[in-house]
Design an enzyme around this catalytic site. Structure first.
Site, PDB file in Angstrom:
ATOM      1  N   HIS A 114      -4.776   2.634  -1.666  1.00  0.00           N
ATOM      2  CA  HIS A 114      -4.709   2.994  -3.079  1.00  0.00           C
ATOM      3  C   HIS A 114      -6.056   3.439  -3.640  1.00  0.00           C
ATOM      4  O   HIS A 114      -6.103   3.925  -4.780  1.00  0.00           O
ATOM      5  CB  HIS A 114      -4.130   1.845  -3.907  1.00  0.00           C
ATOM      6  CG  HIS A 114      -3.195   2.319  -4.976  1.00  0.00           C
ATOM      7  ND1 HIS A 114      -2.268   1.513  -5.589  1.00  0.00           N
ATOM      8  CD2 HIS A 114      -3.021   3.541  -5.554  1.00  0.00           C
ATOM      9  CE1 HIS A 114      -1.580   2.199  -6.482  1.00  0.00           C
ATOM     10  NE2 HIS A 114      -2.023   3.434  -6.478  1.00  0.00           N
ATOM     11  N   ASP A 142       2.729  -1.528  -8.976  1.00  0.00           N
ATOM     12  CA  ASP A 142       1.910  -2.223  -7.980  1.00  0.00           C
ATOM     13  C   ASP A 142       2.057  -3.724  -8.170  1.00  0.00           C
ATOM     14  O   ASP A 142       2.282  -4.200  -9.286  1.00  0.00           O
ATOM     15  CB  ASP A 142       0.435  -1.826  -8.199  1.00  0.00           C
ATOM     16  CG  ASP A 142      -0.439  -1.991  -6.975  1.00  0.00           C
ATOM     17  OD1 ASP A 142      -0.227  -2.963  -6.222  1.00  0.00           O
ATOM     18  OD2 ASP A 142      -1.347  -1.160  -6.786  1.00  0.00           O
ATOM     19  N   HIS A 144      -0.550  -5.426  -7.633  1.00  0.00           N
ATOM     20  CA  HIS A 144      -1.936  -5.698  -8.014  1.00  0.00           C
ATOM     21  C   HIS A 144      -2.392  -4.736  -9.098  1.00  0.00           C
ATOM     22  O   HIS A 144      -1.927  -3.588  -9.162  1.00  0.00           O
ATOM     23  CB  HIS A 144      -2.843  -5.554  -6.792  1.00  0.00           C
ATOM     24  CG  HIS A 144      -2.346  -6.283  -5.578  1.00  0.00           C
ATOM     25  ND1 HIS A 144      -1.494  -5.691  -4.667  1.00  0.00           N
ATOM     26  CD2 HIS A 144      -2.562  -7.538  -5.141  1.00  0.00           C
ATOM     27  CE1 HIS A 144      -1.203  -6.562  -3.708  1.00  0.00           C
ATOM     28  NE2 HIS A 144      -1.833  -7.693  -3.974  1.00  0.00           N
ATOM     29  N   ASP A 146      -5.548  -3.542  -9.466  1.00  0.00           N
ATOM     30  CA  ASP A 146      -6.526  -2.582  -8.933  1.00  0.00           C
ATOM     31  C   ASP A 146      -7.506  -2.106  -9.998  1.00  0.00           C
ATOM     32  O   ASP A 146      -7.923  -0.943 -10.004  1.00  0.00           O
ATOM     33  CB  ASP A 146      -5.812  -1.383  -8.299  1.00  0.00           C
ATOM     34  CG  ASP A 146      -5.000  -1.751  -7.067  1.00  0.00           C
ATOM     35  OD1 ASP A 146      -5.170  -2.875  -6.567  1.00  0.00           O
ATOM     36  OD2 ASP A 146      -4.188  -0.921  -6.623  1.00  0.00           O
ATOM     37  N   HIS A 159     -10.005  -0.371  -2.726  1.00  0.00           N
ATOM     38  CA  HIS A 159      -8.617  -0.135  -3.129  1.00  0.00           C
ATOM     39  C   HIS A 159      -8.203  -1.075  -4.265  1.00  0.00           C
ATOM     40  O   HIS A 159      -7.152  -0.867  -4.883  1.00  0.00           O
ATOM     41  CB  HIS A 159      -7.642  -0.229  -1.938  1.00  0.00           C
ATOM     42  CG  HIS A 159      -7.334  -1.607  -1.459  1.00  0.00           C
ATOM     43  ND1 HIS A 159      -6.181  -1.898  -0.737  1.00  0.00           N
ATOM     44  CD2 HIS A 159      -8.007  -2.780  -1.560  1.00  0.00           C
ATOM     45  CE1 HIS A 159      -6.162  -3.192  -0.437  1.00  0.00           C
ATOM     46  NE2 HIS A 159      -7.253  -3.734  -0.916  1.00  0.00           N
ATOM     47  N   ASP A 248       2.491   2.051  -5.441  1.00  0.00           N
ATOM     48  CA  ASP A 248       2.087   1.271  -4.271  1.00  0.00           C
ATOM     49  C   ASP A 248       3.329   0.608  -3.694  1.00  0.00           C
ATOM     50  O   ASP A 248       4.043  -0.100  -4.401  1.00  0.00           O
ATOM     51  CB  ASP A 248       1.055   0.220  -4.693  1.00  0.00           C
ATOM     52  CG  ASP A 248       0.390  -0.476  -3.521  1.00  0.00           C
ATOM     53  OD1 ASP A 248       1.084  -0.760  -2.521  1.00  0.00           O
ATOM     54  OD2 ASP A 248      -0.821  -0.776  -3.608  1.00  0.00           O
ATOM     55  N   ASP A 250       3.642  -1.910  -2.029  1.00  0.00           N
ATOM     56  CA  ASP A 250       3.644  -3.375  -2.104  1.00  0.00           C
ATOM     57  C   ASP A 250       4.166  -3.888  -3.441  1.00  0.00           C
ATOM     58  O   ASP A 250       4.289  -5.105  -3.639  1.00  0.00           O
ATOM     59  CB  ASP A 250       2.282  -3.970  -1.752  1.00  0.00           C
ATOM     60  CG  ASP A 250       1.213  -3.839  -2.834  1.00  0.00           C
ATOM     61  OD1 ASP A 250       1.541  -3.624  -4.018  1.00  0.00           O
ATOM     62  OD2 ASP A 250       0.016  -3.973  -2.490  1.00  0.00           O
ATOM     63  N   GLU A 293      -0.086   2.869   0.618  1.00  0.00           N
ATOM     64  CA  GLU A 293      -0.135   1.535   1.226  1.00  0.00           C
ATOM     65  C   GLU A 293       1.016   1.223   2.178  1.00  0.00           C
ATOM     66  O   GLU A 293       1.223   0.058   2.546  1.00  0.00           O
ATOM     67  CB  GLU A 293      -0.252   0.429   0.162  1.00  0.00           C
ATOM     68  CG  GLU A 293      -1.518   0.510  -0.694  1.00  0.00           C
ATOM     69  CD  GLU A 293      -2.793   0.057   0.005  1.00  0.00           C
ATOM     70  OE1 GLU A 293      -2.727  -0.340   1.188  1.00  0.00           O
ATOM     71  OE2 GLU A 293      -3.862   0.125  -0.638  1.00  0.00           O
TER      72      GLU A 293
END
Length: 323
Positions: A114, A142, A144, A146, A159, A248, A250, A293
């Site tokens: 990312h 996401d 996260h 980031d 990332h 992302d 994830d 990712e």
């Protein structure tokens, strides 16, 4: 699948697509994510876009590793790992994305980790200002945030920092370490929306609060449902703003996308992920998409399932419908 029927508000045509494949994993420490673009292409993604969704795909046929611009030495700097490599790659990527975007093409970027969003979003933001005279909105899907600055990051992996650099919350004067980012490359925190957060660092929580950034966690999705969340997210952005969707893999629960480097349980279902992409497409405001990712090297964790999920997200963002 049929060709998209939603008319684009900000692109001159509905069927011109620029594809950039980025085989870069230097923003984090796990190898394998650099193989994702080819895995997605070999799974038939480009053929699906051309033959079933009827896009004219502009693709140079290369998964860019940028090995020719990698620095000979790349020591840690301000707690960032591989800062010169990530900066060089994202600067080159920004120019590639910008070239597609300035010609009025939808830009699809297949990553890669990312950190590449520093390049993709900066390129889209610059072209959007020049071509439309408008500011860019970003929907960041996401697990996260980031949005660590180099100083708040525990890992030093870049990332986990791209949003901070894009939003001007982290800056650096050195030209070889993100000093190339100018005002025309940046986004406003007021035009940033997160969806699917569930693993946010303490420092990031403070950054989100201090900058009044709109963020919908999995708690919010559980409470309101994904339909209401999308209404609120798109309402926050507004009707007359071009959107860059940075997705992302994830963000999905590992049950649906296990082959990713920082999987976190309790995430989106695949249908919720597809629904987000479908809703953003339906606005007519989507002008660019990142898919990042996916890590095919984690075969024992179900890489084929993750690759199929990634292809599904892309198709939905580009107009694929259930009926």
């Amino acid at each position: 699948m049929d060709a998209p029927t939603i008319r684009s508000k900000f692109l001159p045509t509905n069927d011109e697509l620029g594809l950039v494949a980025v085989g870069f994993s230097g923003g984090q420490c796990k190898p394998g994510v650099d193989a994702a673009p080819m895995a997605l292409i070999e799974a038939g993604l480009i053929d699906q876009l051309k033959e079933e969704l009827e896009y004219k795909v502009h693709y140079d046929g290369e998964v860019h590793s940028y090995s020719e611009i990698m620095p000979a030495e790349d020591p840690d700097y301000r707690n960032m790992k591989k800062p010169k490599a990530v900066s060089a790659v994202t600067q080159a990527l920004s120019k590639q994305v910008y070239e597609h975007a300035r010609q009025g093409r939808f830009v699809l970027t297949l990553g890669g980790d990312h950190s590449i969003a520093v390049g993709t979003i900066s390129g889209t933001a610059k072209a959007t200002r020049e071509r439309l005279g408008r500011e860019l909105a970003v929907i960041w899907v996401d697990a996260h945030a980031d949005i660590n600055t180099p100083e708040t990051s525990d890992s030093g992996n870049i990332h986990g920092m791209p949003v901070a650099f894009l939003a001007g919350l982290a800056t650096e004067k050195r030209e070889d370490i993100f000093g190339w980012l100018r005002d025309e490359h940046r986004i406003s925190p007021a035009k940033l929306v997160y969806i699917g957060l569930r693993d946010v660092d303490k420092g990031e929580k403070k950054i989100l609060r201090d900058n009044n950034i709109k963020a919908f966690s999995m708690h919010d999705i559980d409470r309101h449902g994904i339909g209401k969340i999308m209404e609120m997210a798109l309402g926050w952005i507004g009707r007359d703003t071009p959107i860059h969707l940075s997705f992302d893999i994830d963000s999905l629960d590992p049950q649906f996308a296990p082959s990713t480097g920082t999987a976190v349980r309790g995430g989106l279902t695949l249908r919720e992920g597809d629904f987000i992409a479908e809703c953003v497409h339906e606005t007519g405001s989507l002008i660019a998409l990142d898919l990042v990712e996916v890590n095919p090297s984690l075969e024992e964790h179900g890489a084929s399932e993750t690759i199929r999920a990634g292809c599904s997200i892309v198709r939905c963002a580009l107009g694929d419908t259930l009926l």
